[in-house]
Design a protein around this motif. Structure first.
Motif, PDB file in Angstrom:
ATOM      1  N   UNK A  98      18.584  21.452 -11.380  1.00  0.00           N
ATOM      2  CA  UNK A  98      17.627  20.728 -11.112  1.00  0.00           C
ATOM      3  C   UNK A  98      17.056  22.028  -9.675  1.00  0.00           C
ATOM      4  N   UNK A  99      17.459  23.268 -10.090  1.00  0.00           N
ATOM      5  CA  UNK A  99      17.254  23.683  -8.648  1.00  0.00           C
ATOM      6  C   UNK A  99      16.383  25.080  -8.815  1.00  0.00           C
ATOM      7  N   UNK A 100      15.335  25.841  -8.275  1.00  0.00           N
ATOM      8  CA  UNK A 100      14.949  27.140  -8.203  1.00  0.00           C
ATOM      9  C   UNK A 100      16.130  28.261  -8.064  1.00  0.00           C
ATOM     10  N   UNK A 101      16.209  28.765  -8.566  1.00  0.00           N
ATOM     11  CA  UNK A 101      17.614  29.969  -8.561  1.00  0.00           C
ATOM     12  C   UNK A 101      16.979  31.152  -7.952  1.00  0.00           C
ATOM     13  N   UNK A 102      17.438  31.794  -7.662  1.00  0.00           N
ATOM     14  CA  UNK A 102      17.514  33.759  -7.825  1.00  0.00           C
ATOM     15  C   UNK A 102      18.476  34.544  -7.162  1.00  0.00           C
ATOM     16  N   UNK A 103      19.269  35.392  -7.943  1.00  0.00           N
ATOM     17  CA  UNK A 103      20.490  35.646  -8.548  1.00  0.00           C
ATOM     18  C   UNK A 103      19.918  37.103  -6.945  1.00  0.00           C
ATOM     19  N   UNK A 104      20.632  37.080  -6.051  1.00  0.00           N
ATOM     20  CA  UNK A 104      20.908  37.876  -5.469  1.00  0.00           C
ATOM     21  C   UNK A 104      22.048  39.617  -5.773  1.00  0.00           C
ATOM     22  N   UNK A 142      21.135  32.020  -5.056  1.00  0.00           N
ATOM     23  CA  UNK A 142      20.436  31.032  -4.141  1.00  0.00           C
ATOM     24  C   UNK A 142      19.386  30.096  -4.668  1.00  0.00           C
ATOM     25  N   UNK A 143      19.817  29.020  -3.700  1.00  0.00           N
ATOM     26  CA  UNK A 143      19.426  28.105  -4.151  1.00  0.00           C
ATOM     27  C   UNK A 143      17.684  28.064  -3.238  1.00  0.00           C
ATOM     28  N   UNK A 144      16.668  28.454  -3.742  1.00  0.00           N
ATOM     29  CA  UNK A 144      15.235  28.803  -2.724  1.00  0.00           C
ATOM     30  C   UNK A 144      15.348  27.326  -2.274  1.00  0.00           C
ATOM     31  N   UNK A 145      15.136  26.147  -2.309  1.00  0.00           N
ATOM     32  CA  UNK A 145      15.107  25.090  -1.365  1.00  0.00           C
ATOM     33  C   UNK A 145      16.096  24.805  -0.345  1.00  0.00           C
TER      34      UNK A 145
END
Length: 128
Positions: free
Chosen positions: A42-48, A104-107
């Motif tokens: 349910x979240x926007x995520x970023x691969x770090x 990382x969940x950007x929210x």
């Protein structure tokens, strides 16, 4: 195709042996692997970051760690897919890989690890 889901993020792997880039006489076997990352959370995520364990039948397991994947740190909205192709070389022609992505969940900035399923790398002539 090996597939695993962690906290709503699904990772699928396909592999190919690359004979044109390999030299069996010199114990040099090259493989390509395609990774598909699908965000069903349910979240926007970023691969770090990525963290790989690469096992070769003729040598010790090696670790590879670094930022992003193939020079990128993709952001995936809910329902989005990111694909990339990378490669690995082995000395024996038989091995396996597994690992994790740090996401990382950007929210809210919360970080979590996503499992990359273990997959095998085998030259076709070793399957007989």
């Amino acid at each position: 195709m090996p597939t695993t889901t962690t906290q709503g993020v699904t990772v699928t792997v396909t592999t190919n042996y690359l004979p044109d880039y390999s030299s069996p006489a010199q114990e040099h076997f090259v493989f390509a692997y395609r990774i598909e990352i699908r965000n069903d959370s349910a979240f926007t995520v970023k691969l770090l970051r990525r963290h790989w364990y690469i096992s070769d039948a003729s040598t010790a397991t090696r670790e590879v760690e670094g930022e992003g994947v193939v020079g990128r740190q993709p952001v995936l909205e809910t329902g989005e897919i990111h694909q990339y192709v990378s490669g690995c070389n082995l000395k024996s022609g038989v091995g396996k890989m597994r690992g994790t992505y740090l996401m990382e969940r950007l929210a809210n900035g919360e970080q979590f690890r996503v499992n990359i399923p273990e997959f095998t790398l085998v030259v076709p002539f070793r399957l007989n």
